[in-house]
Write an enzyme that holds these catalytic residues in place. Structure first.
Site, PDB file in Angstrom:
ATOM      1  N   LYS A 157      -1.657   1.936   9.766  1.00 28.51           N
ATOM      2  CA  LYS A 157      -0.881   0.883   9.106  1.00 28.51           C
ATOM      3  C   LYS A 157      -0.012   0.166  10.149  1.00 28.51           C
ATOM      4  CE  LYS A 157       2.696   4.238   7.981  1.00 28.51           C
ATOM      5  NZ  LYS A 157       3.239   5.128   6.947  1.00 28.51           N
ATOM      6  N   ARG A 166      10.160   8.132  -4.081  1.00 29.59           N
ATOM      7  CA  ARG A 166       9.840   6.775  -3.672  1.00 29.59           C
ATOM      8  C   ARG A 166       8.613   6.334  -4.468  1.00 29.59           C
ATOM      9  NH1 ARG A 166       8.732   5.764   2.653  1.00 29.59           N
ATOM     10  NH2 ARG A 166       6.849   6.823   1.981  1.00 29.59           N
ATOM     11  N   TYR A 225      25.716 -11.739  27.534  1.00 32.28           N
ATOM     12  CA  TYR A 225      26.466 -12.180  26.355  1.00 32.28           C
ATOM     13  C   TYR A 225      27.595 -11.216  26.041  1.00 32.28           C
ATOM     14  CZ  TYR A 225      22.974 -15.700  25.157  1.00 32.28           C
ATOM     15  OH  TYR A 225      22.166 -16.798  25.164  1.00 32.28           O
ATOM     16  N   MET A 235      17.533 -12.626  23.952  1.00 38.55           N
ATOM     17  CA  MET A 235      16.260 -12.929  23.294  1.00 38.55           C
ATOM     18  C   MET A 235      15.080 -12.749  24.241  1.00 38.55           C
ATOM     19  SD  MET A 235      15.029 -16.437  21.416  1.00 38.55           S
ATOM     20  CE  MET A 235      16.209 -16.371  20.079  1.00 38.55           C
TER      21      MET A 235
HETATM   22  C1  LIG Z   1       3.021   6.470   7.516  1.00 42.52           C
HETATM   23  C2  LIG Z   1       2.493   7.570   6.691  1.00 42.52           C
HETATM   24  C3  LIG Z   1       1.948   8.714   7.283  1.00 42.52           C
HETATM   25  C4  LIG Z   1       1.981   8.957   8.781  1.00 42.52           C
HETATM   26  O1  LIG Z   1       3.263   9.371   9.160  1.00 42.52           O
HETATM   27  P1  LIG Z   1       3.643   9.775  10.680  1.00 42.52           P
HETATM   28  O2  LIG Z   1       5.013  10.250  10.577  1.00 42.52           O
HETATM   29  O3  LIG Z   1       3.530   8.517  11.477  1.00 42.52           O
HETATM   30  O4  LIG Z   1       2.661  10.805  11.106  1.00 42.52           O
HETATM   31  C5  LIG Z   1       1.398   9.674   6.454  1.00 42.52           C
HETATM   32  N1  LIG Z   1       1.396   9.508   5.100  1.00 42.52           N
HETATM   33  C6  LIG Z   1       1.936   8.433   4.503  1.00 42.52           C
HETATM   34  C7  LIG Z   1       1.921   8.326   3.033  1.00 42.52           C
HETATM   35  C8  LIG Z   1       2.503   7.431   5.277  1.00 42.52           C
HETATM   36  O5  LIG Z   1       3.042   6.369   4.671  1.00 42.52           O
END
Ligand SMILES: *Cc1c(COP(=O)(O)O)cnc(C)c1O
Length: 356
Positions: free
Chosen positions: A35, A130, A252, A300
């Site tokens: 992802k 969640r 800055y 930046m």
């Molecule tokens: C992102 C995610 C993972 C992977 O998590 P890591 O900590 O990067 O290994 C596994 N399961 C779900 C549902 C996630 O959203």
């Protein structure tokens, strides 16, 4: 010439880290979590390097379709499932496995006769609160899915809130196992932290993400000690130098003041490239392979680094912001965040090169 900054992605490191994850998985099947554009590494590139995974987990249809377009034929898990009824035909068209985490999705599926069969994951809320079904609502959702004529299989899934922390997974794991006993379904539980730390939480399918990219899921344990290799190196060059006298300030807010004579290199990397703006003076950085520190605020397009006493350091010198030789975990810790955020924040304007 383009501005001297780039990210280098090591296919060899990704493949190596996958082998490490597979060794922990001990025969459980493995979703490579790609992802967020594979945590900034590029979803197509990561899928190629991680092709020994059993499947790929993504967030949305865009990423799933990109994987299919790149020729990926393995299973693809959609971590938040689908969002609207119009999404449903895409599941079939691209052979995707949605996570079903709320009653609205069950209802959308019920009302939409699919033209073929799909596999689904059913998410259990084991305490993170969640996504997912609780103890009472799980059974009706499960039954509705099992009775759906086009649902081929249902896998139970949950996610741990504190697999990397003091709380661990025991409470959620016991609760989940007790509940799951009543269901004949495969199980998927572990992210990277749980996979490494809690062998009893492996289940049938594991879901590592961050470890595949060579970062540690634990604050107190380096990636190196876990035999993980950084997959992304962010590097740039010094584009200007300054000499400061004691009392002179830089950047800055004049936030850094030289205590004595010092040499400063101005580096072609700033927060618009994905470098964390909150990294304070003193954040580690490599110049010509030598470890030094940032001075003053991140702007930046530039950061300033202390090059006092570094032989040969000047305009054109190589700078490593994170990656090979300097863990993104360490830079992230200095900036009060996690390597996850640094990797994901790599800006589209940074050219990416692929290395073996
Ligand atoms: C992102 C995610 C993972 C992977 O998590 P890591 O900590 O990067 O290994 C596994 N399961 C779900 C549902 C996630 O959203």
């Amino acid at each position: 010439m383009p501005r001297p900054i780039r990210a280098t992605i090591s296919a060899g490191a990704l493949a190596h880290n996958l082998l490490v994850a597979k060794a922990y998985a001990k025969g459980a099947r493995l979703w490579a979590v790609v992802k967020a554009n594979a945590y900034g590494h590029g979803v197509e590139r990561a899928a190629r390097a991680l092709d020994a995974a059993d499947g790929f987990a993504v967030l949305d249809f865009q990423e799933a379709v990109r994987l299919r377009a790149a020729g990926v034929s393995k299973p693809i898990l959609m971590l938040e499932g689908f969002f609207k009824p119009v999404d449903l035909p895409l599941l079939l068209e691209h052979d995707l496995t949605p996570v079903i985490h709320n009653a609205e999705q069950v209802e959308m599926l019920r009302l939409a006769p699919l033209a073929g069969e799909i596999d689904v994951y059913l998410k259990v809320n084991s305490g993170m609160n969640r996504l997912g079904f609780g103890a009472e609502s799980l059974r009706p959702a499960y039954n509705a899915l099992r009775m759906h004529p086009q649902v081929r299989s249902v896998t139970l899934m949950t996610h741990f809130a504190d697999a990397d922390g003091a709380g661990g997974v025991q409470g959620q794991l016991d609760w989940f196992n007790a509940l799951a006993k009543g269901f004949e379904a495969p199980r998927s539980l572990a992210n990277s932290a749980a996979l490494i730390r809690f062998p009893e939480a492996r289940g049938d399918w594991v879901r590592p993400g961050i470890m595949l990219y060579g970062c540690s899921p634990f604050a107190a344990c380096t990636a190196e000690s876990l035999n993980l290799r950084p997959a992304m190196t962010l590097s740039a060059e010094i584009i200007a130098t300054q000499r400061l006298h004691a009392g002179e300030r830089i950047g800055y807010g004049f936030s850094y003041e030289a205590v004595g004579e010092m040499a400063v290199g101005v580096v072609a990397c700033g927060y618009a490239d994905g470098y964390p703006r909150h990294a304070p003076s003193g954040t580690p950085v490599l110049v010509n392979g030598r470890r030094t520190r940032t001075v003053g605020r991140v702007s930046m397009d530039m950061i300033c680094v202390d090059i006092t006493g570094i032989p040969g350091a000047g305009v054109g010198s190589a700078v490593t912001l994170w990656g090979e030789g300097l863990s993104a975990d360490e830079v992230a810790a200095s900036a009060g965040t996690l390597s996850y955020e640094l990797l994901c924040a790599l800006a589209p304007r940074v050219p990416v090169a692929e290395a073996a």
